[in-house]
Design an enzyme around this catalytic site. Structure first.
Site, PDB file in Angstrom:
ATOM      1  N   GLU A 207      -9.738  -3.352 -24.947  1.00 28.75           N
ATOM      2  CA  GLU A 207      -8.930  -4.422 -24.347  1.00 28.75           C
ATOM      3  C   GLU A 207      -9.753  -5.210 -23.327  1.00 28.75           C
ATOM      4  O   GLU A 207      -9.361  -5.362 -22.166  1.00 28.75           O
ATOM      5  CB  GLU A 207      -7.643  -3.849 -23.720  1.00 28.75           C
ATOM      6  CG  GLU A 207      -6.727  -3.265 -24.776  1.00 28.75           C
ATOM      7  CD  GLU A 207      -5.293  -2.959 -24.314  1.00 28.75           C
ATOM      8  OE1 GLU A 207      -5.004  -3.066 -23.107  1.00 28.75           O
ATOM      9  OE2 GLU A 207      -4.473  -2.626 -25.181  1.00 28.75           O
ATOM     10  N   GLU A 327      -4.552   1.009 -31.316  1.00 29.12           N
ATOM     11  CA  GLU A 327      -3.419   1.385 -30.448  1.00 29.12           C
ATOM     12  C   GLU A 327      -2.165   0.720 -31.010  1.00 29.12           C
ATOM     13  O   GLU A 327      -2.144  -0.498 -31.201  1.00 29.12           O
ATOM     14  CB  GLU A 327      -3.639   0.949 -29.001  1.00 29.12           C
ATOM     15  CG  GLU A 327      -4.702   1.775 -28.296  1.00 29.12           C
ATOM     16  CD  GLU A 327      -4.833   1.462 -26.817  1.00 29.12           C
ATOM     17  OE1 GLU A 327      -3.825   1.124 -26.168  1.00 29.12           O
ATOM     18  OE2 GLU A 327      -5.972   1.549 -26.312  1.00 29.12           O
TER      19      GLU A 327
HETATM   20  O1  AHR Z   1      -2.135   3.497 -24.309  1.00 31.31           O
HETATM   21  C1  AHR Z   1      -1.963   3.100 -22.984  1.00 31.31           C
HETATM   22  C2  AHR Z   1      -2.757   1.851 -22.634  1.00 31.31           C
HETATM   23  O2  AHR Z   1      -2.280   0.771 -23.364  1.00 31.31           O
HETATM   24  C3  AHR Z   1      -4.223   1.894 -22.984  1.00 31.31           C
HETATM   25  O3  AHR Z   1      -4.974   2.523 -22.007  1.00 31.31           O
HETATM   26  C4  AHR Z   1      -4.572   0.451 -23.067  1.00 31.31           C
HETATM   27  O4  AHR Z   1      -5.647   0.206 -23.936  1.00 31.31           O
HETATM   28  C5  AHR Z   1      -3.284  -0.204 -23.507  1.00 31.31           C
HETATM   29  O5  AHR Z   1      -2.962  -1.306 -22.745  1.00 31.31           O
END
Ligand code: AHR
Length: 523
Positions: A207, A327
């Protein structure tokens, strides 16, 4: 039209168009008479469903690593070299294929050298992103790779771009994978590991448009090119380099990354969290409005993958670069009384439906999607497992992953689905969501989700290109939308044998319970 790539939900457009001028009673009758019909083309599959689509994610966040995976060698909780046995056994049963680590946002604050060597000598750090707690670095590179060996899964490591250096990331790869003599490889040996590990999947930051450095895509694309240059292949280890992808529908990010750095990457990793309910963000106290809103948002994944995929196609028509959704999942309010930055949430039948439809969607895009990692494995967000000291429970989401393991590395089968809508208020979504595959032994599996929480669905299935001989099934459902497992009642919701189907000649008629995930096997 048959599509080998997509679940086709055929909405009978003539019927809908006719609805506009039909009186209300007529509309209702038409909707009722719409038959749920599924055609599976059993001999027309081309694409393989990469088992890594069923991958997972573990971050130094809350109790995912500490308490979830790691309890330490001296713990009274049964462990192998500090790693919980019960958690490992459960994840092995589910056939976990790949595990991403150490973050998440934590990855861009993590300095791997703090997590090697004798544990009592490892420096601590503050986990500033996740609650400001002290991280003692007892779980580091050796422990993670030991965990992956115990799980029999592939490791996927995410390196630090946000606050790290090129040299640091370069040396991490060398430390893990170099068999020859070098100061860094010798350090690994001093720390007890003679032979290198094989690590294929390597992420270059996380991210980086947000917690990983708030970068613009042009800037990150240049950094990606620079960092990835120094990630070397040692011996027979071949890195699969993964660039940070877009948040949700940030299509310009994908465009810039593919244009400027596409040829240097093996994977591009967008993220999509489908949030929670509409009125209530509680994981277990919600109404139908929240159920509907959550599933509607989960279904958006199809559009997101298709649109990011179309941009990737422009620069990479041969689909060499994998889309790695590293994710995804539901994100509810934390459980009352728990640290808000630990992201500890319960998991209900609604989450099972989120998992079921998301996995069906990802299967349908398996020509481009080569990995996905639900967030997160234990005790954080849409977890597979929740732990409380020595106790462990499996969530409804776990059960979906366990049921769906039959799709791993199977051939995606083209389908056509015509189904009724599930309506709530002025809105509607298709009530059913389906995926089908054929495994190496020729057995066909169909995963079916009925999102309607009130009505069962009669589905007529026609299997083309093969004959039905034997059908068997499992179902995950409950009396209430909010059903979930607790430490006092760990089996409140788990898969049951399912036989509500009739086979007549080539036609299989199935009655799917309301709010259910069903897995049928056909041979
Ligand atoms: O999964 C929790 C968080 O969500 C992670 O650390 C991040 O990459 C995302 O914003």
């Amino acid at each position: 039209m048959i599509s080998s790539k997509r679940i086709v939900c055929l909405v009978v457009t003539a019927l809908i168009a006719g609805c506009a001028s039909t009186p209300a009673v007529g509309k209702a009758q038409q909707e009722k008479s719409r038959v749920n019909k599924l055609v599976i083309y059993a001999d027309k599959g081309k694409e393989t469903i990469n088992r890594n689509i069923y991958g997972h994610f573990s971050e130094h966040l809350g109790r995912c690593i500490y308490g979830g995976f790691w309890v330490g060698e001296d713990s009274a909780i049964p462990n192998t070299r500090g790693i919980r046995k019960d958690v490992v056994e459960a994840l092995r049963r589910m056939k976990i294929p790949v595990l991403r680590w150490p973050g998440g946002c934590f990855a861009d604050e993590y300095h791997w050298k703090d997590g090697i060597g004798p544990r009592e000598k490892r420096p601590s750090m503050v986990n500033t992103h996740w609650g400001g707690v002290t991280e003692n670095n007892h779980f580091g590179t050796h422990e993670f790779l030991d965990l992956c060996e115990q799980l029999d899964c592939e490791p996927y490591i995410c390196g630090n771009v946000g606050s790290g250096t090129v040299l640091e990331m370069q040396q991490w790869v060398e430390y893990i994978t170099f068999d020859g003599k070098s100061p860094i490889a010798d350090l690994r040996r001093e720390n007890g590991r003679d032979k290198p590990w094989n690590v294929k999947y390597w992420g270059v930051g996380n991210e980086n448009w947000g917690c990983g450095g708030r970068m613009r895509p042009e800037y990150y694309a240049d950094l990606y090119r620079r960092y990835s240059t120094y990630l070397r292949n040692f011996g027979d280890n071949r890195l699969f380099k993964i660039a940070c992808g877009a948040r949700k529908s940030d299509y310009p990010w994908t465009e810039v990354l593919m244009r400027e750095a596409g040829r240097f990457m093996n994977g591009l990793a967008p993220h999509y969290y489908c949030g929670s309910g509409k009125k209530s963000r509680s994981a277990t106290e919600f109404g139908e409005e929240d159920w509907f809103a959550q599933l509607q948002r989960a279904l958006l994944l199809d559009e997101l993958v298709a649109k990011h995929g179309a941009i990737m196609d422009k620069f990479d028509p041969k689909k060499r670069v994998g889309m790695i959704l590293d994710e995804w999942g539901a994100w509810h309010q934390v459980e009352p009384g728990t640290n808000p930055r630990f992201l500890y949430q319960q998991n209900s039948l609604r989450d099972a439906l989120v998992a079921g439809i998301s996995l069906n969607i990802l299967n349908s895009h398996c020509d481009r999607v080569k990995m996905a990692n639900i967030a997160q494995t234990v005790n954080v967000l849409q977890a597979m497992i929740l732990t409380k000291d020595e106790k462990m429970i499996l969530t409804p989401t776990y059960h979906v992953f366990e049921m769906y393991k039959v799709h791993h590395d199977a051939t995606l089968l083209p389908i056509e689905l015509q189904c009724r809508d599930y309506k709530f208020g002025d809105e509607q979504i298709p009530a059913l969501n389906v995926s089908a595959s054929k495994d190496k032994s020729g057995r066909i599996h169909i995963s079916l989700c009925n999102m309607d929480p009130k009505n069962s669905a009669r589905l007529v299935c026609e299997l083309q290109g093969t004959k039905f001989k034997k059908v068997f099934g499992r179902a995950l459902t409950a009396d209430t939308m909010t059903a979930h497992n607790t430490f006092d009642n760990p089996e409140a919701i788990s898969p049951i044998a399912f036989d509500n189907f009739q086979l007549k000649g080539d036609i299989l008629t199935v009655t799917l319970p309301s709010k259910s995930v069903v897995l049928l096997g056909i041979e």
